[in-house]
Write an enzyme that holds these catalytic residues in place. Sequence first.
Site, PDB file in Angstrom:
ATOM      1  CE1 TYR A 116       0.841   0.172   4.500  1.00 31.71           C
ATOM      2  CE2 TYR A 116      -0.010  -2.050   4.214  1.00 31.71           C
ATOM      3  CZ  TYR A 116       0.683  -1.119   4.967  1.00 31.71           C
ATOM      4  OH  TYR A 116       1.214  -1.472   6.173  1.00 31.71           O
ATOM      5  N   GLY A 161       1.206   3.649  -3.233  1.00 32.88           N
ATOM      6  CA  GLY A 161       0.254   4.693  -3.602  1.00 32.88           C
ATOM      7  C   GLY A 161      -0.235   5.523  -2.432  1.00 32.88           C
ATOM      8  CG  HIS A 162      -2.131   5.667   1.741  1.00 30.73           C
ATOM      9  ND1 HIS A 162      -1.795   5.954   3.046  1.00 30.73           N
ATOM     10  CD2 HIS A 162      -3.398   6.123   1.580  1.00 30.73           C
ATOM     11  CE1 HIS A 162      -2.815   6.535   3.653  1.00 30.73           C
ATOM     12  NE2 HIS A 162      -3.803   6.650   2.775  1.00 30.73           N
ATOM     13  CG  PHE A 163      -0.445   9.797   0.536  1.00 30.28           C
ATOM     14  CD1 PHE A 163      -1.534   9.883  -0.318  1.00 30.28           C
ATOM     15  CD2 PHE A 163      -0.681   9.723   1.895  1.00 30.28           C
ATOM     16  CE1 PHE A 163      -2.825   9.937   0.191  1.00 30.28           C
ATOM     17  CE2 PHE A 163      -1.967   9.773   2.401  1.00 30.28           C
ATOM     18  CZ  PHE A 163      -3.035   9.884   1.557  1.00 30.28           C
ATOM     19  CG  LEU A 176       1.231   9.148   5.891  1.00 28.84           C
ATOM     20  CD1 LEU A 176       0.107  10.178   5.869  1.00 28.84           C
ATOM     21  CD2 LEU A 176       2.061   9.291   7.143  1.00 28.84           C
TER      22      LEU A 176
END
Length: 176
Positions: A78, A81-83, A88
């Site tokens: 994750y 893309g986060h971020f 985070l």
Amino acid sequence: MSILAQVNTIDTTTPTSSEPQAINETKIISEIKTTFTCEEIQKLLPHRYPFLLVDKIIDYVPGKKAVGVKNVTINEPYFQGHFPGRSLMPGVLIVEAMAQVGGIVLTQMSPGEGGLFVFAGIDKVRFRRQVVPGDQLVMTLELLWVKQRRFGKMQGRAEVDGQLACEGELMFSLVN
């Protein structure tokens, strides 16, 4: 689950005349499993990579609470893309990790009955601190109540370095 069901059984044998009662009680208490490895967690929960979010259980009190650990690394899918540029851990995944720790308590309360514990509700969840790569998320879930062995509510806390990252109440339902 038969492995853990056997571990959590209580020895009801009577002590011999040369064995004091206190020693027998110590043996009974020591037979209750209080930690679980990643492999043992996979025998209890249906989650698998990349969605298994608990690395180990470091404290377990049958029918009451569990404390689990998630080592957060930059390799988590994750974070791509986060971020980008500011990684985070998503809040929903923090709550999911807490729920998986709670699932350990619930599955051990009714071993062998089958079914799956799923979310029935989430109340009073608050995020207090960001969780980033390199953090160790320590989650404590305490059972508040169980009804008809099918519904349960737990109080959860997730901390990093002793600082509260997330807290809230999680409700579960057993589905067949």
